[in-house]
Design a protein around this motif. Structure first.
Motif, mmCIF file in Angstrom:
data_model
loop_
_atom_site.group_PDB
_atom_site.id
_atom_site.type_symbol
_atom_site.label_atom_id
_atom_site.label_comp_id
_atom_site.label_asym_id
_atom_site.label_seq_id
_atom_site.Cartn_x
_atom_site.Cartn_y
_atom_site.Cartn_z
ATOM 1 N N GLY A 2 -24.395 43.596 10.595
ATOM 2 C CA GLY A 2 -23.183 44.389 10.791
ATOM 3 C C GLY A 2 -22.041 43.567 11.359
ATOM 4 N N LEU A 3 -20.830 43.961 11.007
ATOM 5 C CA LEU A 3 -19.621 43.294 11.500
ATOM 6 C C LEU A 3 -19.095 44.092 12.687
ATOM 7 C CD1 LEU A 3 -17.505 41.058 11.025
ATOM 8 C CD2 LEU A 3 -16.290 42.645 9.513
ATOM 9 N N LYS A 4 -18.969 43.446 13.846
ATOM 10 C CA LYS A 4 -18.571 44.143 15.071
ATOM 11 C C LYS A 4 -17.129 44.612 14.995
ATOM 12 C CE LYS A 4 -22.611 43.196 16.761
ATOM 13 N NZ LYS A 4 -23.637 44.263 16.809
ATOM 14 N N GLN A 5 -16.261 43.730 14.496
ATOM 15 C CA GLN A 5 -14.867 44.115 14.372
ATOM 16 C C GLN A 5 -14.200 43.286 13.275
ATOM 17 O OE1 GLN A 5 -12.940 43.305 18.107
ATOM 18 N NE2 GLN A 5 -13.032 41.084 17.837
ATOM 19 N N VAL A 6 -13.166 43.862 12.669
ATOM 20 C CA VAL A 6 -12.438 43.154 11.620
ATOM 21 C C VAL A 6 -11.410 42.243 12.268
ATOM 22 C CG1 VAL A 6 -12.788 44.978 9.934
ATOM 23 C CG2 VAL A 6 -10.760 45.030 11.396
ATOM 24 N N SER A 7 -10.909 41.287 11.481
ATOM 25 C CA SER A 7 -9.925 40.340 11.991
ATOM 26 C C SER A 7 -8.524 40.839 11.672
ATOM 27 C CB SER A 7 -10.143 38.963 11.359
ATOM 28 O OG SER A 7 -9.114 38.075 11.722
ATOM 29 N N SER A 8 -7.618 40.554 12.577
ATOM 30 C CA SER A 8 -6.222 40.962 12.373
ATOM 31 C C SER A 8 -5.441 39.932 11.559
ATOM 32 C CB SER A 8 -5.545 41.171 13.735
ATOM 33 O OG SER A 8 -5.596 39.954 14.493
ATOM 34 N N GLY A 9 -6.060 38.795 11.251
ATOM 35 C CA GLY A 9 -5.359 37.767 10.474
ATOM 36 C C GLY A 9 -5.054 38.244 9.066
ATOM 37 N N GLN A 10 -3.813 38.005 8.610
ATOM 38 C CA GLN A 10 -3.410 38.486 7.288
ATOM 39 C C GLN A 10 -4.114 37.738 6.156
ATOM 40 O OE1 GLN A 10 0.838 38.218 7.114
ATOM 41 N NE2 GLN A 10 1.186 39.915 8.562
ATOM 42 N N ASP A 11 -4.462 36.447 6.406
ATOM 43 C CA ASP A 11 -5.067 35.638 5.340
ATOM 44 C C ASP A 11 -6.577 35.819 5.246
ATOM 45 O OD1 ASP A 11 -2.580 34.584 4.763
ATOM 46 O OD2 ASP A 11 -2.829 32.923 6.178
ATOM 47 N N VAL A 12 -7.191 36.455 6.259
ATOM 48 C CA VAL A 12 -8.651 36.569 6.294
ATOM 49 C C VAL A 12 -9.119 37.617 5.292
ATOM 50 C CG1 VAL A 12 -10.661 37.078 7.720
ATOM 51 C CG2 VAL A 12 -8.712 35.859 8.705
ATOM 52 N N LYS A 13 -10.018 37.187 4.391
ATOM 53 C CA LYS A 13 -10.597 38.100 3.405
ATOM 54 C C LYS A 13 -12.059 38.383 3.679
ATOM 55 C CE LYS A 13 -7.563 36.654 -0.378
ATOM 56 N NZ LYS A 13 -7.525 36.076 -1.757
ATOM 57 N N TYR A 14 -12.797 37.359 4.171
ATOM 58 C CA TYR A 14 -14.228 37.511 4.394
ATOM 59 C C TYR A 14 -14.584 36.948 5.756
ATOM 60 C CZ TYR A 14 -14.415 38.325 -0.639
ATOM 61 O OH TYR A 14 -14.221 38.823 -1.893
ATOM 62 N N ILE A 15 -15.589 37.600 6.394
ATOM 63 C CA ILE A 15 -16.064 37.174 7.712
ATOM 64 C C ILE A 15 -17.579 37.025 7.648
ATOM 65 C CG2 ILE A 15 -16.205 37.751 10.167
ATOM 66 C CD1 ILE A 15 -13.691 39.424 9.824
ATOM 67 N N GLY A 16 -18.070 35.894 8.173
ATOM 68 C CA GLY A 16 -19.498 35.626 8.165
ATOM 69 C C GLY A 16 -20.140 35.882 9.511
ATOM 70 N N VAL A 17 -21.354 36.435 9.470
ATOM 71 C CA VAL A 17 -22.126 36.717 10.685
ATOM 72 C C VAL A 17 -23.492 36.080 10.509
ATOM 73 C CG1 VAL A 17 -23.067 38.504 12.185
ATOM 74 C CG2 VAL A 17 -20.901 38.882 11.001
#
Length: 709
Positions: free
Chosen positions: A13-28
């Motif tokens: 699970g992803l704890k929180q999304v990123s506020s960065g405009q360029d961020v599309k994917y987040i790895g955990v």
């Protein structure tokens, strides 16, 4: 890797999304123990609140394996985290993104926390230089793939080496002394040389058999002692004579024509039984070398001994075993330590070891008894051809068992074609009868055997069956002499019988089919092609070939040339109609271009082409390429223009063709007949003056336009 157990592990699970405009994917990431083995789990989520619970992909990595689980498709793949890495990596979860810059990719794909990066570096190891987080995993996955490939290749190599060792253990010992003795007796014919050098009435002779050197008199003398000296017949290059010392017959060879040594080599095959019913054919190079020992004696070179030596080396071994693929081992030399060894693969490039045709040692046929090649007819085939490659022959025997039948029937040409893998002559590979195997009528078998399998005759017989004809033996033989193909014969048979066709060819050629003269055969072949070509042109031009006047012209060559000219004219007219329609702009723009490019003086006149047809005819008359589509297209589109340069006295006779650039008036090229430049120096100056005239004309027009404005 226990994939089912990994699927049962709840998503991180992803704890929180990123506020960065360029961020599309987040790895955990997380470390999990599955089946007593540590796993690094990487889950990649979209940077969206709706996608915080289910990842796009889950990547599992162990020390020896890895896998990618696609959640939307519920499948496991063996994809690496990145593809096409060295040409701009495409990440496995973002293929639609295509190739992007490394910095832009780093901004759009991030990890949730610093701990995630630390887990990746600790599990995958440090690289020694700065890398993005997915690059650590990519290199670790690549090392796993490389190690798997290395272990797989090692296992394959070990199996190959074990099989090679097994073949060597079951290979009988090579009877070297017997082979060398047999080769010297049957192949080199125990040939010896007598080297000689004359000096006055005496001659010095060196024998390669005994190695001795002696002097003898070959011409009578006037001294008393000469009658008691050793005598020999006058030596002559190439003559046979006994050695004055050992008595062995040798061939005279002048000392001055020998540069130390000379040799002769042949290739031979020895077949031996391999295991129970297999065979191993050993490819051997046999060399006999004759040497002459020379020493400097003052101002001249003297012979002091002669010798001969026969040697052999085994180059390759071909193993045949029931139900197994043919294996060829090669004898190689290690250039580092100089030791010889056997390998199961050939060399590459120019060093490739080729197995040539050679002689088969008689011992082979005794060894073939009780093997899979006992009834292969190899011995019969060897008698048909000067030299044979038994490896190729036996491979064809395994693929095409009917080859034995072909050889035993004496069809040597057909057998040789099949051995050369020219298997297009075979009609049915499963047939057991000769006529069905080759695709001919049954009654043709004896005629084919009588011709010893003449392949040209076979083609005529196949043609007979395919055309559903029933010809006589004589017609078959005569048609073979003509060399006509199926299409030519089939077209002619629509308007006449086979005998009438053959009679007309014979009459026009003025030669009989039974003639054994090579020039007569060539004349018949030429006439047959000319006649069928004449009929084909008549037909294509719309003539009624049921009319016997058209079928049998009085002068065949003249009629053929007339038809060729008529057909060429028809094709030319068709081409003119095509370009007229396709490049109509050339005709439409003529008047406008004439005002711009027309010029004449006392000697010459130059103007643009009136139409596309004129350009094509210009190319045909002058025999150059201006009539091609590219020139027509450029003139039609206004990129460049084709100009006609003619003599002022003969303005309609083509002389020189010019291609000129539209805007700058630069001469692109100009040529006369056959791509030559007539009176080049004078015509080049005339054309340069013409270009100057065009530029002056444009300048005056521009000046007038400015004055009006």
């Amino acid at each position: 890797m226990k994939k089912k157990a990994i699927e049962k592990i709840p998503y991180l699970g992803l704890k929180q999304v990123s506020s960065g405009q360029d961020v599309k994917y987040i790895g955990v990431t997380a470390l999990k123990i599955v089946g007593h083995e540590k796993h690094l789990l990487l889950e990649v989520y979209r940077n969206e609140k709706e996608s915080m619970n289910i990842p796009v992909v889950r990547i599992a990595v162990t020390k020896k394996d890895f896998g990618t689980y696609r959640t939307d498709q519920d499948i496991w793949t063996r994809e690496k985290i990145a593809q096409d890495y060295y040409y701009g990596a495409t990440l496995v979860w973002d293929k639609a993104g295509g190739r992007t810059e490394r910095n832009a990719r780093a901004k759009s794909n991030i990890l949730a926390t610093e701990e995630d990066m630390q887990r990746i570096e600790k599990f995958c190891g440090e690289n020694g230089y700065k890398s993005e987080w997915w690059e650590h995993i990519y290199r670790f996955q690549s090392s796993i793939v490389y190690e798997e490939r290395r272990r797989r290749e090692n296992r394959k190599y070990e199996r190959r080496q074990q099989a090679l060792k097994d073949r060597q253990e079951h290979t009988p010992e090579l009877p070297e002394a017997e082979i060398l003795e047999m080769a010297d007796r049957f192949y080199f014919h125990q040939k010896h040389f007598l080297y000689y050098k004359k000096r006055g009435c005496r001659v010095r002779i060196a024998c390669t058999k005994c190695g001795g050197v002696t002097e003898a008199r070959w011409k009578g003398g006037i001294s008393y002692e000469s009658q008691y000296q050793k005598w020999v017949d006058p030596p002559k290059e190439g003559d046979l004579a006994p050695c004055p010392m050992c008595g062995e017959t040798g061939e005279y060879k002048c000392q001055g024509k020998v540069k130390g040594s000379h040799s002769k080599r042949i290739y031979a095959f020895l077949g031996q039984k391999y295991k129970e019913k297999g065979m191993v054919f050993r490819y051997i190079e046999l060399i006999k070398e004759w040497k002459l020992g020379l020493v400097e004696d003052g101002e001249e070179t003297a012979m002091y001994n002669a010798s001969e030596e026969i040697s052999g080396i085994e180059i390759a071994r071909a193993y045949f075993a029931p139900g197994e693929k043919t294996q060829i081992d090669y004898h190689k030399c290690n250039r580092i330590d100089g030791k010889n060894y056997w390998d199961d693969c050939n060399l590459y490039g120019n060093a490739n070891i080729t197995i040539h045709a050679g002689r088969i040692l008689p011992h082979t046929y005794r060894e073939m008894q009780g093997t899979i090649f006992q009834y292969s007819a190899l011995q019969e085939y060897e008698k048909m051809v000067p030299e044979v490659n038994p490896v190729s022959y036996l491979e064809r025997c395994l693929d095409i068992p009917q080859l034995e039948m072909i050889v035993k029937m004496g069809l040597s040409e057909i057998a040789a074609s099949i051995v050369r893998c020219e298997c297009g002559i075979i009609a049915d590979t499963n047939a057991k009868r000769l006529d069905k195997f080759l695709g001919i009528r049954k009654e043709r078998t004896q005629q084919l055997i009588k011709s010893k399998g003449n392949c040209a005759l076979l083609e005529v017989m196949k043609m007979e069956k395919n055309l559903k004809q029933n010809w006589t033996d004589e017609q078959i033989e005569h048609l073979e002499v003509t060399g006509l193909k199926r299409g030519q014969v089939e077209q002619a048979l629509q308007y006449m019988g086979i005998q009438k066709l053959l009679n007309r060819i014979e009459r026009y050629a003025g030669c009989r089919y039974e003639s054994t003269c090579l020039r007569a055969e060539e004349r018949i072949r030429h006439t047959a092609v000319t006649y069928t070509d004449y009929l084909s042109m008549r037909l294509s031009l719309g003539y009624d070939l049921t009319n016997t006047v058209y079928q049998q012209p009085r002068d065949l060559e003249a009629a053929h040339n007339k038809m060729a000219a008529e057909q060429n004219k028809k094709e030319a007219d068709k081409r003119l109609q095509e370009v007229k329609k396709k490049f109509a702009g050339i005709r439409d723009s003529y008047r406008k271009l004439r005002n711009r490019y027309f010029y004449e003086d006392d000697g010459y006149i130059i103007r643009p082409a009136r139409s596309a047809e004129e350009i094509v005819m210009e190319g045909r008359i002058l025999h150059h390429c201006v009539g091609g589509g590219s020139y027509l297209r450029k003139h039609n589109d206004g990129q460049s223009y084709i100009l006609m340069l003619r003599s002022a006295k003969e303005p309609e006779i083509p002389y020189i063709t010019v291609e000129i650039e539209r805007d700058t008036h630069q001469l692109i090229q100009w040529y006369g007949a056959h791509d030559h430049k007539p009176d080049e120096e004078h015509m080049q100056k005339w054309l340069d003056d013409y270009v100057g005239h065009l530029k002056q004309k444009d300048a005056e027009a521009k000046q007038r336009a400015q004055s009006v404005a």
